[in-house]
Scaffold this motif. Structure first.
Motif, PDB file in Angstrom:
ATOM      1  N   PRO A  41      51.338  60.061   6.729  1.00 39.73           N
ATOM      2  CA  PRO A  41      50.499  61.154   6.222  1.00 39.73           C
ATOM      3  C   PRO A  41      51.318  62.338   5.701  1.00 39.73           C
ATOM      4  O   PRO A  41      50.990  62.910   4.661  1.00 39.73           O
ATOM      5  N   ALA A  42      52.386  62.692   6.412  1.00 40.40           N
ATOM      6  CA  ALA A  42      53.214  63.817   5.976  1.00 40.40           C
ATOM      7  C   ALA A  42      53.944  63.505   4.671  1.00 40.40           C
ATOM      8  O   ALA A  42      53.973  64.326   3.749  1.00 40.40           O
ATOM      9  N   VAL A  43      54.521  62.318   4.572  1.00 41.60           N
ATOM     10  CA  VAL A  43      55.256  61.939   3.357  1.00 41.60           C
ATOM     11  C   VAL A  43      54.313  61.877   2.162  1.00 41.60           C
ATOM     12  O   VAL A  43      54.620  62.403   1.085  1.00 41.60           O
ATOM     13  N   MET A  44      53.162  61.265   2.347  1.00 44.81           N
ATOM     14  CA  MET A  44      52.210  61.146   1.246  1.00 44.81           C
ATOM     15  C   MET A  44      51.676  62.516   0.828  1.00 44.81           C
ATOM     16  O   MET A  44      51.480  62.770  -0.361  1.00 44.81           O
ATOM     17  N   ALA A  45      51.456  63.402   1.791  1.00 45.74           N
ATOM     18  CA  ALA A  45      50.973  64.747   1.462  1.00 45.74           C
ATOM     19  C   ALA A  45      52.011  65.519   0.652  1.00 45.74           C
ATOM     20  O   ALA A  45      51.658  66.227  -0.300  1.00 45.74           O
ATOM     21  N   GLY A  81      55.520  55.443   1.582  1.00 42.98           N
ATOM     22  CA  GLY A  81      54.703  56.621   1.307  1.00 42.98           C
ATOM     23  C   GLY A  81      54.812  57.066  -0.142  1.00 42.98           C
ATOM     24  O   GLY A  81      53.809  57.411  -0.778  1.00 42.98           O
ATOM     25  N   ALA A  82      56.020  57.038  -0.687  1.00 42.17           N
ATOM     26  CA  ALA A  82      56.213  57.388  -2.099  1.00 42.17           C
ATOM     27  C   ALA A  82      55.527  56.372  -2.999  1.00 42.17           C
ATOM     28  O   ALA A  82      54.927  56.738  -4.015  1.00 42.17           O
ATOM     29  N   ALA A  83      55.594  55.107  -2.641  1.00 40.76           N
ATOM     30  CA  ALA A  83      54.975  54.059  -3.459  1.00 40.76           C
ATOM     31  C   ALA A  83      53.457  54.206  -3.489  1.00 40.76           C
ATOM     32  O   ALA A  83      52.836  54.063  -4.546  1.00 40.76           O
TER      33      ALA A  83
END
Length: 170
Positions: A154-158, A43-45
């Motif tokens: 979705p939560a991590v990317m948000a 997600g961070a990437a």
């Protein structure tokens, strides 16, 4: 790196490690649990790029290597998650990747990360498992990671997108 973003990344990794080593072993399938740290790194990437994800992957891998009940040579998860961060970060081409791109990236990253961890264990004579059992672990880990992708990514990317919008792709 922004201090707030670093704190959010540390919190995300901390929560992922705690869940991965304390809650998910009760839900394990043949002793294999989902790799939430890998999903946080992916997600961070996809949100911040390869450079941020590699650093986060190393940190998450070291914490995962040292978190009880670790029963392997330290550094194996760190190596695997650094490679995952790099590979997933190189996939990022647009500010908001499509759902298909996210799922394909998670699948590839899960395969790469779990394979590197398993193969490094074979090279270091760490596991008591043979190659057929390692292949089963890779497939089950891939399925776990894909199953949790819609819940975690979705939560991590948000969170990463909201903390500091990326101006390089705008």
């Amino acid at each position: 790196m922004n201090v707030v973003r670093a704190a959010a990344a540390a919190a995300a990794v901390g929560i992922a490690v705690v869940l991965q080593v304390s809650v998910f072993p009760h839900l394990a399938w043949d002793g294999i649990v989902p790799d939430l740290c890998l999903l946080v790194v992916v997600g961070a990437a996809l949100t911040r790029g390869a450079q941020f994800a590699v650093v986060l992957g190393f940190g998450a891998g070291v914490v995962l290597d040292l978190a009880p009940p670790a029963d392997h040579v330290a550094g194996r998860w760190a190596l695997a998650l650094v490679l995952v961060g790099y590979v997933a970060g190189r996939v990022r081409q647009e500010a908001r990747p499509s759902a298909g791109t996210v799922v394909a990236t998670v699948a590839a990253s899960s395969f790469v990360g779990t394979s590197v961890f398993a193969l490094s264990g074979l090279l270091l004579d760490d596991p008591a498992l043979g190659v057929p059992q390692l292949l089963e672990v890779i497939v089950v880990a891939l399925l776990w990671d894909l199953l949790l992708t819609p819940l975690v990514l979705p939560a991590v990317m948000a969170v990463f997108r909201r903390l500091e919008p990326d101006r390089s792709l705008a």
